[in-house]
Design a protein around this motif. Structure first.
Motif, short mmCIF file in Angstrom:
data_model
loop_
_atom_site.label_atom_id
_atom_site.label_comp_id
_atom_site.label_asym_id
_atom_site.label_seq_id
_atom_site.Cartn_x
_atom_site.Cartn_y
_atom_site.Cartn_z
N ASP A 305 41.30 -26.47 -51.72
CA ASP A 305 41.28 -25.01 -51.45
C ASP A 305 41.17 -24.36 -52.63
N TYR A 306 39.91 -24.19 -53.19
CA TYR A 306 39.63 -23.58 -54.64
C TYR A 306 39.01 -22.22 -54.33
N ALA A 307 39.66 -21.01 -55.03
CA ALA A 307 39.25 -19.76 -54.95
C ALA A 307 38.81 -19.48 -56.34
N LEU A 308 37.67 -18.59 -56.25
CA LEU A 308 37.17 -18.04 -57.59
C LEU A 308 38.20 -17.21 -58.52
N PRO A 309 38.43 -17.27 -59.55
CA PRO A 309 39.58 -16.47 -60.19
C PRO A 309 39.13 -15.08 -60.05
N ASP A 310 40.12 -14.32 -59.66
CA ASP A 310 40.23 -12.73 -59.47
C ASP A 310 40.10 -12.08 -60.82
N GLN A 311 39.13 -11.07 -60.79
CA GLN A 311 39.00 -10.34 -62.01
C GLN A 311 39.85 -8.93 -62.10
N ARG A 312 40.61 -8.81 -61.19
CA ARG A 312 41.48 -7.54 -61.16
C ARG A 312 42.40 -7.52 -62.36
N GLY A 313 42.68 -6.31 -62.86
CA GLY A 313 43.63 -5.95 -64.01
C GLY A 313 42.62 -5.27 -65.24
N PRO A 314 43.12 -5.03 -66.16
CA PRO A 314 42.63 -4.55 -67.21
C PRO A 314 41.51 -5.18 -67.88
N THR A 315 40.39 -4.96 -68.13
CA THR A 315 39.43 -6.03 -69.10
C THR A 315 39.34 -5.25 -70.27
N ALA A 316 38.50 -5.91 -71.34
CA ALA A 316 38.11 -5.30 -72.48
C ALA A 316 37.43 -3.89 -72.35
N GLU A 317 36.63 -4.01 -71.25
CA GLU A 317 35.83 -2.60 -71.07
C GLU A 317 36.67 -1.53 -70.77
N ASP A 318 37.88 -2.04 -69.98
CA ASP A 318 38.81 -0.88 -69.69
C ASP A 318 39.44 -0.19 -70.84
N PHE A 319 39.81 -1.25 -71.95
CA PHE A 319 40.54 -0.78 -73.05
C PHE A 319 39.54 0.13 -73.66
N ALA A 320 38.25 -0.47 -73.88
CA ALA A 320 37.42 0.38 -74.50
C ALA A 320 37.19 1.88 -73.90
N ALA A 321 37.00 2.01 -72.60
CA ALA A 321 36.95 3.22 -71.95
C ALA A 321 38.05 4.03 -72.47
N ALA A 322 39.27 3.66 -72.49
CA ALA A 322 40.40 4.34 -72.73
C ALA A 322 40.38 5.13 -73.90
N GLU A 323 39.49 4.73 -75.01
CA GLU A 323 39.52 5.12 -76.41
C GLU A 323 39.08 6.59 -76.23
N ASP A 324 38.51 7.19 -75.29
CA ASP A 324 38.05 8.40 -75.23
C ASP A 324 39.28 9.25 -74.78
N MET A 325 40.22 8.84 -74.17
CA MET A 325 41.25 9.73 -73.43
C MET A 325 42.31 9.80 -74.45
#
Length: 403
Positions: A305-325
């Protein structure tokens, strides 16, 4: 096959007998007559006791006995009639219905799910058959011959058609010129002439010799499989192995090697290769998508029973977007994402990629102690899965958490 039929029939018959026999033995549908008989017998005994105590005289006792005996005989006759005429008949009908229902259901299920006439195929024999098929499968040219691609120059305008023909002619004029062949590869692939593009890509590699790059082999591999509509030929397998010898983690070669095994009844090897593609490479790429769309099928063949990895959680894009805050908003947003991911993994669990993401995120927000704790938990959870542990530890190493 005869032995299987005999065993299946015997088991079905035993199952039917185990259910039907209690029904046939049964008991009367109404237990009231038996209760009445017991009451009347108790009343007869009570009459004798009353006579002994002097409550009744002999004449009264005799009249009472006669009346109770008459009722006792009537109740007994009624009980026998119900057991014979009603319950037994009903039980027989029920037994027949149950027997036919079980037998019919068994036959129907086998007709739907079974394979009549299919003999036993032990694992070793199945693997041997798969290996023999792999060794004797059609070559690249034979497979291409089964999928002809007509020349479609008539679909283009005069200028485009002339450009294509001029590039084809250039390779005859300069047969030893690699860049000329490279241009032809791109041209033929762009118009869907995968067979021609494959020959041109082979020529490019032959001209480059030892200096040929992995990208050239990957392009050739893509064209070879495209030209056979997804079939991995022995020649394509050789190209994939050539790539893997130079780059063991090449996504394209891993995917096509897994596809070759999937096509030759080795879902175990296909699953291992595609799992590496899915868990160790960026999502959304061409070969990642191919593997993600097919891994469930080979996993099911293995009973996994294999499920594809979930990508929830902060990504590199999230960290990059936070730079403007503002610093406060950055901290609040990222900590909220990390906290949400940590809570979910603590309560629901998750695949190795999510644990690796949590570890790298904790390091990124300067919480290495918490990351070390999470790493220990992940290693304990996935201790029996070497690939998963290696994947998580590699993420921790890349984040600078461990050496």
């Amino acid at each position: 096959m005869i032995g299987f039929i005999f065993i299946a029939a015997a088991l079905t018959a035993l199952s039917i007998a185990a259910i039907v026999m209690p029904i046939l033995r049964g008991r009367p549908d109404d237990a009231r007559p038996e209760t009445d008989i017991a009451i009347y017998r108790d009343q007869l005994a009570e009459v004798d006791r009353d006579l002994a105590r002097g409550v009744l005289d002999e004449a009264e006792a005799e009249r009472t006995r006669t009346e109770i005996s008459r009722r006792l005989l009537a109740a007994d006759a009624n009980a026998r009639t119900q057991a014979t005429d009603t319950s037994v008949k009903a039980n027989r009908v029920l037994a027949v219905v149950v027997a036919l229902g079980i037998g019919g259901a068994a036959a129907g299920l086998y007709a739907t799910l079974g394979a009549a006439g299919y003999g036993d195929v032990p694992r070793e024999l199945r693997l041997s058959i798969g290996e023999e098929r792999r060794q004797n499968r059609p070559s690249q040219l034979d497979a291409e011959a089964l999928i002809p691609i007509p020349d479609n120059l008539d679909e283009f305008d005069d200028a485009t058609r002339e450009l294509i023909q001029s590039r084809r002619a250039a390779t005859f004029e300069r047969p030893e010129d690699g860049p000329t062949w490279d241009v032809l590869v791109q041209t033929e692939a762009a118009i869907g002439q995968y067979h021609r593009a494959t020959r041109a890509a082979e020529r490019v590699i032959a001209l480059e010799g030892p200096s040929a790059e992995i990208g050239d082999f990957v392009r050739l591999l893509d064209l070879m499989v495209a030209g056979t509509q997804g079939y991995v030929s022995p020649e394509a397998e050789t190209v994939a192995l050539t790539i893997l010898r130079q780059d063991p983690h090449n996504v394209a070669a891993q995917y096509y090697a897994g596809l070759m095994y999937a096509q030759n009844d080795r879902p175990d090897r296909a699953f291992a290769l595609w799992r590496q593609v899915i868990e160790d490479s960026p999502q959304g790429t061409l070969h990642w998508n191919f593997a993600a769309n097919q891994i469930a099928q080979v996993a099911a063949q293995m009973g996994v029973d294999y499920a594809l990895p979930d990508q929830r959680g902060p990504t590199a894009e999230d960290f990059a977007a936070a730079e403007d805050m503002s610093p406060e908003d950055q901290q609040a947003m990222i900590q909220g994402m990390v906290g949400s991911l940590a809570d979910r993994l603590a309560t629901e669990g998750g695949p190795p990629q999510d644990w690796a993401r949590l570890i790298t995120s904790l390091v990124a927000i300067d919480q290495p102690e918490a990351a070390v704790v999470v790493l220990g938990e992940a290693e304990a959870i996935f201790g029996a899965d070497v690939q998963a542990v290696n994947f998580i530890r590699r993420a921790a190493q890349e984040a600078g958490l461990i050496e």
